[in-house]
Design a protein around this motif. Structure first.
Motif, PDB file in Angstrom:
ATOM      1  N   GLU A   6      49.253  37.116   2.221  1.00  9.52           N
ATOM      2  CA  GLU A   6      48.477  38.270   2.918  1.00  9.52           C
ATOM      3  C   GLU A   6      48.925  38.268   4.522  1.00  9.52           C
ATOM      4  O   GLU A   6      49.831  37.873   5.023  1.00  9.52           O
ATOM      5  N   SER A   7      48.045  39.313   4.643  1.00 12.70           N
ATOM      6  CA  SER A   7      48.301  39.958   6.549  1.00 12.70           C
ATOM      7  C   SER A   7      47.370  40.699   6.597  1.00 12.70           C
ATOM      8  O   SER A   7      46.380  40.742   5.723  1.00 12.70           O
ATOM      9  N   TYR A 113      48.568  31.813  -9.198  1.00  8.81           N
ATOM     10  CA  TYR A 113      49.480  32.130  -8.166  1.00  8.81           C
ATOM     11  C   TYR A 113      48.023  32.395  -6.694  1.00  8.81           C
ATOM     12  O   TYR A 113      47.395  33.195  -6.935  1.00  8.81           O
ATOM     13  N   TRP A 114      48.459  32.311  -5.715  1.00  9.32           N
ATOM     14  CA  TRP A 114      48.101  31.999  -4.724  1.00  9.32           C
ATOM     15  C   TRP A 114      47.981  32.175  -3.506  1.00  9.32           C
ATOM     16  O   TRP A 114      49.503  31.811  -3.130  1.00  9.32           O
ATOM     17  N   GLY A 115      47.834  32.937  -2.300  1.00 12.55           N
ATOM     18  CA  GLY A 115      48.336  33.860  -1.078  1.00 12.55           C
ATOM     19  C   GLY A 115      48.804  31.987  -0.198  1.00 12.55           C
ATOM     20  O   GLY A 115      47.421  30.943  -0.931  1.00 12.55           O
ATOM     21  N   GLN A 116      48.674  32.471   0.927  1.00 12.50           N
ATOM     22  CA  GLN A 116      48.407  30.891   1.674  1.00 12.50           C
ATOM     23  C   GLN A 116      47.140  31.212   2.607  1.00 12.50           C
ATOM     24  O   GLN A 116      46.935  30.101   3.947  1.00 12.50           O
ATOM     25  N   GLY A 117      46.382  32.244   2.649  1.00 12.89           N
ATOM     26  CA  GLY A 117      45.234  33.130   3.070  1.00 12.89           C
ATOM     27  C   GLY A 117      45.797  33.527   4.390  1.00 12.89           C
ATOM     28  O   GLY A 117      46.437  33.391   5.566  1.00 12.89           O
ATOM     29  N   THR A 118      44.808  33.922   4.872  1.00 11.60           N
ATOM     30  CA  THR A 118      44.796  34.746   6.265  1.00 11.60           C
ATOM     31  C   THR A 118      43.355  34.555   6.970  1.00 11.60           C
ATOM     32  O   THR A 118      42.213  34.685   6.174  1.00 11.60           O
ATOM     33  N   GLN A 119      43.003  34.366   8.113  1.00  7.80           N
ATOM     34  CA  GLN A 119      41.584  33.914   8.630  1.00  7.80           C
ATOM     35  C   GLN A 119      41.153  34.805   9.034  1.00  7.80           C
ATOM     36  O   GLN A 119      41.888  36.123   9.798  1.00  7.80           O
ATOM     37  N   VAL A 120      39.952  35.835   9.017  1.00  8.79           N
ATOM     38  CA  VAL A 120      38.450  36.309   9.006  1.00  8.79           C
ATOM     39  C   VAL A 120      37.673  35.686  10.126  1.00  8.79           C
ATOM     40  O   VAL A 120      37.331  35.121   9.631  1.00  8.79           O
ATOM     41  N   THR A 121      37.659  36.308  11.039  1.00  8.06           N
ATOM     42  CA  THR A 121      36.660  35.751  12.282  1.00  8.06           C
ATOM     43  C   THR A 121      36.100  36.982  12.656  1.00  8.06           C
ATOM     44  O   THR A 121      36.167  38.042  13.769  1.00  8.06           O
TER      45      THR A 121
END
Length: 124
Positions: A6-7, A113-121
């Protein structure tokens, strides 16, 4: 095996927009239904949006309907989540996931399957 990355996350003011991307490698994404999930601190993982392998069927949790749009392009092995009119309660780690076969599942337990995640604030 499918690897997902993710990005596009970041810090945005309430009312703003972000576009998350999920790029796949290893195998073609066209065989998989894909979805976005999010998890806020102290809360359970939540289904946000899902899209069928063909891109025809799309599903959203009620709290994001009309604000978020999920899309995909199998030719470039990528899917996106366009997030508009963001609210502070949208703050979370957003992860993409892929599931082979069957319907678009709302439970993360059905995704292989999963991505590593991306932070949304989202600030108020």
């Amino acid at each position: 095996q499918v690897q997902l990355v993710e990005s596009g996350g970041g810090l945005v003011q309430a009312g703003g927009s972000l576009r998350l991307s999920c790029a796949a490698s290893g195998r073609t994404l066209s065989s998989y239904n894909v979805a976005w999930f999010r998890q806020a601190p102290g809360k359970e993982r939540e289904f946000v949006a899902g899209i069928s392998w063909s891109g025809i069927s799309k599903y959203y949790t009620d709290s994001v309907k009309g604000r978020f749009t999920i899309s995909r392009d199998n030719a470039v092995n990528t899917m996106w989540l366009q997030m508009n009119s963001l609210k502070p309660e949208d703050t979370a780690v957003y992860s993409c996931a892929a599931s082979g076969g069957g319907p678009v599942y709302y439970s993360g337990n059905n995704y292989n399957y999963w991505g590593q995640g991306t932070q949304v604030t989202v600030s108020s």
